[in-house]
Design an enzyme around this catalytic site. Structure first.
Site, PDB file in Angstrom:
ATOM      1  N   SER A 197       0.838  -1.209   0.000  1.00 52.83           N
ATOM      2  CA  SER A 197       0.000   0.000   0.000  1.00 52.83           C
ATOM      3  C   SER A 197       0.867   1.250   0.000  1.00 52.83           C
ATOM      4  CB  SER A 197      -0.901   0.030   1.234  1.00 52.83           C
ATOM      5  OG  SER A 197      -1.634   1.251   1.254  1.00 52.83           O
ATOM      6  N   TYR A 253      -3.087   0.191  10.139  1.00 52.62           N
ATOM      7  CA  TYR A 253      -3.142  -0.426   8.803  1.00 52.62           C
ATOM      8  C   TYR A 253      -1.822  -0.179   8.059  1.00 52.62           C
ATOM      9  CZ  TYR A 253      -4.382  -0.732   3.801  1.00 52.62           C
ATOM     10  OH  TYR A 253      -4.398  -1.024   2.452  1.00 52.62           O
TER      11      TYR A 253
HETATM   12  P1  NAP Z   1     -11.949  -5.007  -0.455  1.00 51.82           P
HETATM   13  O1  NAP Z   1     -12.712  -4.509  -1.629  1.00 51.82           O
HETATM   14  O2  NAP Z   1     -12.450  -4.739   0.913  1.00 51.82           O
HETATM   15  O3  NAP Z   1     -11.733  -6.586  -0.645  1.00 51.82           O
HETATM   16  C1  NAP Z   1     -10.999  -7.280   0.327  1.00 51.82           C
HETATM   17  C2  NAP Z   1     -10.890  -8.735  -0.067  1.00 51.82           C
HETATM   18  O4  NAP Z   1     -10.095  -9.403   0.935  1.00 51.82           O
HETATM   19  C3  NAP Z   1     -12.230  -9.428  -0.135  1.00 51.82           C
HETATM   20  O5  NAP Z   1     -12.215 -10.348  -1.198  1.00 51.82           O
HETATM   21  C4  NAP Z   1     -12.298 -10.154   1.216  1.00 51.82           C
HETATM   22  O6  NAP Z   1     -13.015 -11.365   1.151  1.00 51.82           O
HETATM   23  C5  NAP Z   1     -10.843 -10.493   1.437  1.00 51.82           C
HETATM   24  N1  NAP Z   1     -10.519 -10.727   2.845  1.00 51.82           N
HETATM   25  C6  NAP Z   1     -10.600  -9.855   3.883  1.00 51.82           C
HETATM   26  N2  NAP Z   1     -10.221 -10.461   5.025  1.00 51.82           N
HETATM   27  C7  NAP Z   1      -9.925 -11.740   4.684  1.00 51.82           C
HETATM   28  C8  NAP Z   1      -9.481 -12.863   5.433  1.00 51.82           C
HETATM   29  N3  NAP Z   1      -9.274 -12.799   6.745  1.00 51.82           N
HETATM   30  N4  NAP Z   1      -9.266 -14.032   4.767  1.00 51.82           N
HETATM   31  C9  NAP Z   1      -9.477 -14.111   3.429  1.00 51.82           C
HETATM   32  N5  NAP Z   1      -9.888 -13.089   2.685  1.00 51.82           N
HETATM   33  C10 NAP Z   1     -10.124 -11.916   3.312  1.00 51.82           C
HETATM   34  O7  NAP Z   1     -10.448  -4.429  -0.462  1.00 51.82           O
HETATM   35  P2  NAP Z   1      -9.501  -4.010  -1.682  1.00 51.82           P
HETATM   36  O8  NAP Z   1      -9.521  -2.547  -1.757  1.00 51.82           O
HETATM   37  O9  NAP Z   1      -9.776  -4.826  -2.878  1.00 51.82           O
HETATM   38  O10 NAP Z   1      -8.099  -4.410  -1.053  1.00 51.82           O
HETATM   39  C11 NAP Z   1      -7.337  -5.508  -1.533  1.00 51.82           C
HETATM   40  C12 NAP Z   1      -5.890  -5.315  -1.076  1.00 51.82           C
HETATM   41  O11 NAP Z   1      -5.382  -4.094  -1.608  1.00 51.82           O
HETATM   42  C13 NAP Z   1      -5.735  -5.214   0.439  1.00 51.82           C
HETATM   43  O12 NAP Z   1      -4.561  -5.896   0.838  1.00 51.82           O
HETATM   44  C14 NAP Z   1      -5.568  -3.721   0.685  1.00 51.82           C
HETATM   45  O13 NAP Z   1      -4.814  -3.462   1.836  1.00 51.82           O
HETATM   46  C15 NAP Z   1      -4.822  -3.331  -0.573  1.00 51.82           C
HETATM   47  N6  NAP Z   1      -4.938  -1.896  -0.894  1.00 51.82           N
HETATM   48  C16 NAP Z   1      -6.108  -1.377  -1.335  1.00 51.82           C
HETATM   49  C17 NAP Z   1      -6.164  -0.024  -1.648  1.00 51.82           C
HETATM   50  C18 NAP Z   1      -7.415   0.630  -2.188  1.00 51.82           C
HETATM   51  O14 NAP Z   1      -7.414   1.869  -2.361  1.00 51.82           O
HETATM   52  N7  NAP Z   1      -8.475  -0.110  -2.466  1.00 51.82           N
HETATM   53  C19 NAP Z   1      -5.033   0.777  -1.481  1.00 51.82           C
HETATM   54  C20 NAP Z   1      -3.872   0.211  -1.013  1.00 51.82           C
HETATM   55  C21 NAP Z   1      -3.826  -1.133  -0.729  1.00 51.82           C
HETATM   56  P3  NAP Z   1     -14.522 -11.576   1.764  1.00 51.82           P
HETATM   57  O15 NAP Z   1     -15.374 -10.448   1.272  1.00 51.82           O
HETATM   58  O16 NAP Z   1     -14.885 -12.908   1.216  1.00 51.82           O
HETATM   59  O17 NAP Z   1     -14.382 -11.580   3.242  1.00 51.82           O
END
Ligand code: NAP
Length: 244
Positions: A143, A157
Site C-alpha cells: 500500500s 493499517y
Molecule cells: P476489499 O474490496 O475490501 O476486498 C478485500 C478482499 O479481501 C475481499 O475479497 C475479502 O473477502 C478479502 N478478505 C478480507 N479479510 C480476509 C481474510 N481474513 N481471509 C481471506 N480473505 C479476506 O479491499 P480491496 O480494496 O480490494 O483491497 C485488496 C488489497 O489491496 C488489500 O490488501 C488492501 O490493503 C490493498 N490496498 C487497497 C487499496 C485501495 O485503495 N483499495 C489501497 C492500497 C492497498 P470476503 O469479502 O470474502 O471476506
C-alpha cells in the site's frame, strides 16, 4: 506448462479484478474468499468463460490451519502453483492511533502481515526449485499507506502493510536462485469497498492525477509482474497511485 494462480481475497475489489484478468491471460485460478461466497462464485464463473479452470476456496488467511487447507486444496484441485497474489487485507478501524484498541491493532497485523507472511511461505514451498517446484512469481499487494503513514485515518493499517514491503525485499533475495520472483504493487486510492464513506472526496485533492484508480489498472500491473515480460524484475515495489 499450465499457469496456476492463487489469489487471496479474490472475491471482491482488487483481488477479484486480478482473478478475472488472470482468466483472460490464460491462468487457471483459485479464488480465495473469507465471507463473500456469492461474489467468489461469480468471479469463478467469469474465469471459466475464458475456458480456464477456476475454483472458489473459503479460508480466513489470518489462521494457520485455514491457510494450510487453502494451499492443500489448490494442490489437489488445480495442481502445483506457479503464481501467487498475496492480496487479502482489511482496514480494521478508522481514527487516530490514540483511539485504537489492542484488538484492532492485532487484527490488522493478523490479516495484513502475519497471514500474508505465512501464505508466502506456503507459496514458495511449492514453487522453489529446492522443493521440486518449477519456479514461479509472487506479487504482494502492499500500500502507498506504508510511506504516507495514514495519519488521522489508520496508522495501524499502514504499519501492518509495511510488512509487505519487507517481505518483498527479503523473500526476493532468498528466492533469486530458486526460480521465484517476488515483487509488490503499492496501490494508492483504488475504487473498492475497503474505504469508509466520504473518503474519496477527502483524498482526491491529494492525488496528482485527481482521480481514483480502477481495479483493472491495478490488475494490469500485477499481470505484468507475474508474466515473463518481467523476467528480470524481482524485489521491486511498483507504486500504482496516480502520482500520490
Ligand atoms: P476489499 O474490496 O475490501 O476486498 C478485500 C478482499 O479481501 C475481499 O475479497 C475479502 O473477502 C478479502 N478478505 C478480507 N479479510 C480476509 C481474510 N481474513 N481471509 C481471506 N480473505 C479476506 O479491499 P480491496 O480494496 O480490494 O483491497 C485488496 C488489497 O489491496 C488489500 O490488501 C488492501 O490493503 C490493498 N490496498 C487497497 C487499496 C485501495 O485503495 N483499495 C489501497 C492500497 C492497498 P470476503 O469479502 O470474502 O471476506
Amino acid at each position: 506448462m499450465s499457469k496456476i494462480l492463487l489469489v487471496t481475497g479474490g472475491s471482491r475489489g482488487i483481488g477479484a479484478g486480478i482473478a478475472r484478468m488472470a482468466g483472460r491471460d490464460g491462468y487457471d485460478v483459485a479464488v480465495n474468499y473469507n465471507k463473500s461466497k456469492a461474489e467468489a462464485d461469480a468471479v469463478v464463473a467469469d474465469i471459466k468463460r475464458h475456458g480456464q479452470r477456476a475454483i472458489a476456496i473459503q479460508a480466513d488467511v489470518s489462521r494457520e490451519a485455514e491457510i494450510l487447507r487453502l494451499f492443500e486444496t489448490v494442490d489437489r484441485e488445480l495442481g502445483r502453483l506457479t503464481a501467487f497474489v498475496n492480496n487479502a487485507g482489511i482496514i480494521a478501524s478508522v481514527g487516530r492511533l490514540e483511539d485504537f484498541s489492542f484488538a484492532d491493532i492485532a487484527r490488522s497485523f493478523d490479516v495484513n502481515a502475519t497471514g500474508p507472511l505465512f501464505c508466502a511461505r506456503e507459496a514458495v514451498r511449492r514453487m522453489a526449485k529446492k522443493f521440486g517446484g518449477a519456479g514461479g512469481a509472487v506479487v504482494n499487494i502492499a500500500s502507498a499507506a506504508t510511506t504516507l503513514g495514514s495519519a488521522n485515518e489508520f496508522i495501524h493499517y499502514a504499519a501492518s502493510k509495511a510488512a509487505m514491503d519487507a517481505l518483498t525485499y527479503g523473500l526476493s533475495k532468498e528466492m533469486a536462485l530458486e526460480g521465484v520472483r517476488v515483487n509488490a504493487v503499492s496501490p494508492g486510492y483504488i475504487e473498492t469497498e475497503i474505504h469508509y464513506d466520504g473518503r474519496e472526496a477527502k483524498i482526491l485533492p491529494n492525488i496528482p492525477m485527481q482521480r481514483a484508480g480502477t481495479t483493472a489498472e491495478l490488475a494490469e500491473t500485477v499481470m505484468f509482474l507475474l508474466s515473463e515480460k518481467a523476467s528480470y524484475v524481482t524485489g521491486s515495489i511498483l507504486r500504482v497511485s496516480g502520482g500520490r
